[in-house]
Scaffold this motif. Structure first.
Motif, short mmCIF file in Angstrom:
data_model
loop_
_atom_site.label_atom_id
_atom_site.label_comp_id
_atom_site.label_asym_id
_atom_site.label_seq_id
_atom_site.Cartn_x
_atom_site.Cartn_y
_atom_site.Cartn_z
N ALA A 168 12.54 6.29 -4.03
CA ALA A 168 11.88 6.73 -2.80
C ALA A 168 11.06 5.59 -2.19
CB ALA A 168 10.97 7.93 -3.09
N VAL A 169 10.36 4.85 -3.04
CA VAL A 169 9.59 3.70 -2.56
C VAL A 169 10.51 2.67 -1.94
CG1 VAL A 169 8.12 1.77 -3.26
CG2 VAL A 169 7.68 4.06 -4.18
N ASN A 170 11.62 2.38 -2.60
CA ASN A 170 12.56 1.37 -2.09
C ASN A 170 13.21 1.80 -0.77
OD1 ASN A 170 12.08 -0.36 -4.22
ND2 ASN A 170 13.75 0.46 -5.47
N SER A 171 13.31 3.10 -0.54
CA SER A 171 13.97 3.60 0.67
C SER A 171 13.17 3.31 1.93
CB SER A 171 14.20 5.12 0.57
OG SER A 171 12.97 5.83 0.70
N CYS A 223 11.76 0.39 2.63
CA CYS A 223 11.75 -1.04 2.96
C CYS A 223 12.18 -1.25 4.42
CB CYS A 223 12.71 -1.81 2.06
SG CYS A 223 12.13 -2.00 0.36
N ASN A 224 11.65 -2.31 5.05
CA ASN A 224 12.04 -2.61 6.43
C ASN A 224 13.29 -3.49 6.46
OD1 ASN A 224 11.20 -5.23 5.84
ND2 ASN A 224 9.18 -4.96 6.79
N GLU A 225 13.65 -3.97 7.67
CA GLU A 225 14.90 -4.73 7.79
C GLU A 225 14.89 -6.05 7.02
OE1 GLU A 225 12.24 -5.57 11.35
OE2 GLU A 225 12.94 -3.81 10.25
N ASP A 226 13.71 -6.53 6.65
CA ASP A 226 13.59 -7.76 5.85
C ASP A 226 13.50 -7.46 4.35
OD1 ASP A 226 13.57 -9.45 8.13
OD2 ASP A 226 11.46 -8.95 8.47
N ASN A 227 13.81 -6.21 4.00
CA ASN A 227 13.77 -5.78 2.60
C ASN A 227 12.36 -5.86 2.03
OD1 ASN A 227 15.25 -4.62 0.50
ND2 ASN A 227 15.37 -6.57 -0.60
N LEU A 228 11.37 -5.62 2.86
CA LEU A 228 9.98 -5.61 2.44
C LEU A 228 9.42 -4.20 2.62
CD1 LEU A 228 8.78 -8.91 4.19
CD2 LEU A 228 9.28 -8.60 1.76
N TYR A 229 8.51 -3.82 1.74
CA TYR A 229 7.88 -2.52 1.88
C TYR A 229 7.09 -2.49 3.19
CZ TYR A 229 8.89 -1.96 -3.11
OH TYR A 229 9.51 -1.87 -4.32
N SER A 230 7.15 -1.36 3.89
CA SER A 230 6.47 -1.23 5.17
C SER A 230 5.35 -0.20 5.08
CB SER A 230 7.47 -0.82 6.26
OG SER A 230 6.79 -0.53 7.46
N ILE A 231 4.11 -0.68 5.10
CA ILE A 231 2.98 0.25 5.05
C ILE A 231 2.90 1.07 6.32
CG2 ILE A 231 1.15 -1.19 6.04
CD1 ILE A 231 0.84 0.95 2.84
N GLU A 232 3.37 0.49 7.45
CA GLU A 232 3.37 1.26 8.71
C GLU A 232 4.26 2.49 8.59
OE1 GLU A 232 3.76 -2.01 8.63
OE2 GLU A 232 2.24 -2.91 9.94
N GLU A 233 5.44 2.31 7.97
CA GLU A 233 6.35 3.44 7.80
C GLU A 233 5.77 4.45 6.80
OE1 GLU A 233 9.04 4.26 9.47
OE2 GLU A 233 8.73 2.49 10.73
N LEU A 234 5.12 3.95 5.76
CA LEU A 234 4.48 4.86 4.79
C LEU A 234 3.39 5.68 5.47
CD1 LEU A 234 4.19 2.64 1.58
CD2 LEU A 234 5.39 4.82 1.75
N ASN A 235 2.58 5.02 6.28
CA ASN A 235 1.50 5.74 6.96
C ASN A 235 2.04 6.74 7.98
OD1 ASN A 235 -0.45 4.45 5.44
ND2 ASN A 235 -0.90 2.89 6.98
N LYS A 236 3.13 6.35 8.66
CA LYS A 236 3.77 7.29 9.59
C LYS A 236 4.30 8.51 8.84
CE LYS A 236 5.71 4.26 13.06
NZ LYS A 236 6.98 3.74 13.60
N ALA A 237 4.95 8.25 7.72
CA ALA A 237 5.50 9.34 6.91
C ALA A 237 4.38 10.24 6.39
CB ALA A 237 6.32 8.78 5.74
N TRP A 238 3.23 9.64 6.10
CA TRP A 238 2.08 10.44 5.64
C TRP A 238 1.68 11.46 6.70
CZ3 TRP A 238 -0.46 12.25 1.75
CH2 TRP A 238 -1.78 12.70 1.89
N LEU A 288 -2.54 4.58 -4.04
CA LEU A 288 -1.21 4.54 -4.68
C LEU A 288 -0.54 5.91 -4.62
CD1 LEU A 288 0.39 2.24 -6.28
CD2 LEU A 288 -1.93 1.68 -5.55
N ILE A 289 -1.28 6.94 -4.97
CA ILE A 289 -0.68 8.28 -5.00
C ILE A 289 -0.32 8.73 -3.60
CG2 ILE A 289 -1.15 10.70 -5.53
CD1 ILE A 289 -2.89 9.63 -7.88
N ARG A 290 -1.17 8.42 -2.61
CA ARG A 290 -0.83 8.78 -1.23
C ARG A 290 0.43 8.08 -0.77
NH1 ARG A 290 -4.59 6.57 3.14
NH2 ARG A 290 -3.00 4.94 3.15
N CYS A 291 0.58 6.80 -1.12
CA CYS A 291 1.79 6.06 -0.76
C CYS A 291 3.02 6.66 -1.45
CB CYS A 291 1.64 4.59 -1.12
SG CYS A 291 0.52 3.67 -0.03
N TYR A 292 2.87 7.07 -2.70
CA TYR A 292 3.99 7.69 -3.41
C TYR A 292 4.39 9.02 -2.74
CZ TYR A 292 3.45 4.31 -7.21
OH TYR A 292 3.39 3.16 -7.96
#
Length: 391
Positions: A259-262, A264-279, A328-332
């Motif tokens: 789920a965490v790997n899913s 990732c942005n187009e540069d294969n980096l984790y995106s905190i912006e996408e995590l926060n949006k998903a939150w 960490l738990i919120r991001c998960y």
């Protein structure tokens, strides 16, 4: 003064669900036997043959004389076909290792009082702590124990006032953590001898007034959102977790990591912006029936650890660790919500419990987290709380 045994109701509610457990402690677990119990099992007529291949003698000390050799699937060889313990069934609970007799029970002895708790690394404990309505009713009974040396006054005041700031003022959990952080900053000064313990009383009264006047909320809103720092903190801690997690090859951890790997942005980096949006867009709506989830976790953490006690380390470190746990738990939760477009109760439990397998059972992991926070210059209360700002 009578010493007490303090028990939250989640301890009374808990009962091991055995083979129904989603992440059984009979798998991938360091199961140590003391010398006396080990000798008893080796000589037991029903276990003597199996014991020859099931045990490895380590002889660290009398309490850790032998350890179970888990099979290729990481399971204890003393499990029967129903995944129940043969030792317990045929020789009784007294023949079990100390690990198996006690886990997930935890007893903290503080100033003569005994605080009973349970480890959140157990999925059934996590379910009860996070969802059972009556989990946090407390009872106190006279223990009969002898008096013990009291802990410093500032520690007990910090513990009591932190609980009150969390549950007594009607704050959202992020704002409650800000209030607790401001209190703990005073605790640090008192612990270092720069102020008297009475400064905590003054600080607590000030914080109550700040809350009533709406000033605490105002202060929280003025804190900046720091996505780059959040991303670095999350990626650094999660990467360390992946390397040392004892169950990294098991389905529960794999589900979380995928789920965490899913996200990732187009540069294969984790995106905190996408995590926060998903939150905001997926996780929070899915958690609408459990609005007190983080309040419960923080309340559990304060009680379980007798916050802000943290060995020889100061109260500010304990506070930073608590905030990072929440990040960490919120991001998960956000990652799981993003991948599966929602959150089931089982997924919520997984996010809290899988993280705690390392957090609660690898004492050195707290130092790893704190080193990461120091490298990112997350030291002050504002920089620490900014980890939680998503907008």
């Amino acid at each position: 003064m009578n010493n007490l045994v303090i028990t939250p109701n989640y301890v009374n509610i808990f009962s091991c669900i055995g083979p129904k457990c989603e992440d059984s402690c009979c798998n991938d677990w360091g199961i140590y036997f003391d010398k006396k119990t080990y000798k008893k099992i080796v000589k037991h007529p029903d276990f003597s043959s199996l014991a020859k291949i099931a045990f490895k003698e380590v002889k660290t000390d009398n309490d850790s004389w032998a350890v179970i050799e888990l099979d290729e699937q990481g399971a204890c060889p003393f499990l029967n076909e129903k995944k129940l313990c043969k030792i317990h069934d045929q020789a009784g609970a007294e023949a079990l290792s100390n690990t198996c007799q006690t886990y997930p029970k935890v007893n903290n002895h503080i100033a003569g009082n005994r605080y009973r708790s349970l480890s959140l690394s157990c999925p059934e404990v996590a379910r009860i702590v996070l969802f059972e309505p009556e989990a946090f009713q407390f009872e106190a009974q006279i223990s009969g124990n002898k008096s013990a040396a009291p802990i410093p006054e500032w520690q007990e005041k910090s513990y009591d006032y932190s609980l009150e700031l969390l549950v007594g003022l009607g704050l959202d959990w992020e704002q409650a953590l800000l209030a607790i952080g401001l209190l703990i900053r005073t605790s640090e000064s008192v612990a270092n001898g720069l102020e008297p313990a009475s400064a905590l009383d003054v600080r607590f009264e000030q914080l109550q007034k700040f809350v009533q006047a709406g000033l605490l909320n105002e202060q929280y809103e003025q804190l900046s959102c720091t996505p780059a720092v959040q991303e670095n903190a999350f990626v650094s801690v999660h990467s360390k977790l992946c390397k040392i997690h004892s169950r990294a090859h098991r389905p529960r951890f794999t589900r979380l990591n995928e789920a965490v790997n899913s996200i990732c942005n187009e540069d294969n980096l984790y995106s905190i912006e996408e995590l926060n949006k998903a939150w905001h867009n997926i996780a929070l709506p899915a958690l609408s029936e459990s609005p007190d989830l983080f309040e419960r976790f923080i309340l559990y953490s304060i009680f379980h650890n007798h916050f802000p006690m943290l060995g020889k380390d100061g109260p500010l470190k304990a506070f930073r660790l608590l905030v990072l746990d929440c990040l960490l738990i919120r991001c998960y939760l956000s990652a799981m919500a993003f991948k599966y477009q929602g959150l089931t109760q089982s997924d919520i439990i997984l996010c809290f419990q899988v993280y705690q397998v390392v957090r609660q059972h690898r004492s050195s992991f707290a130092d790893v987290i704190d080193e990461i926070m120091q490298e990112l210059d997350i030291q002050t209360i504002p920089s620490t709380i900014s980890l939680l700002k998503t907008k």
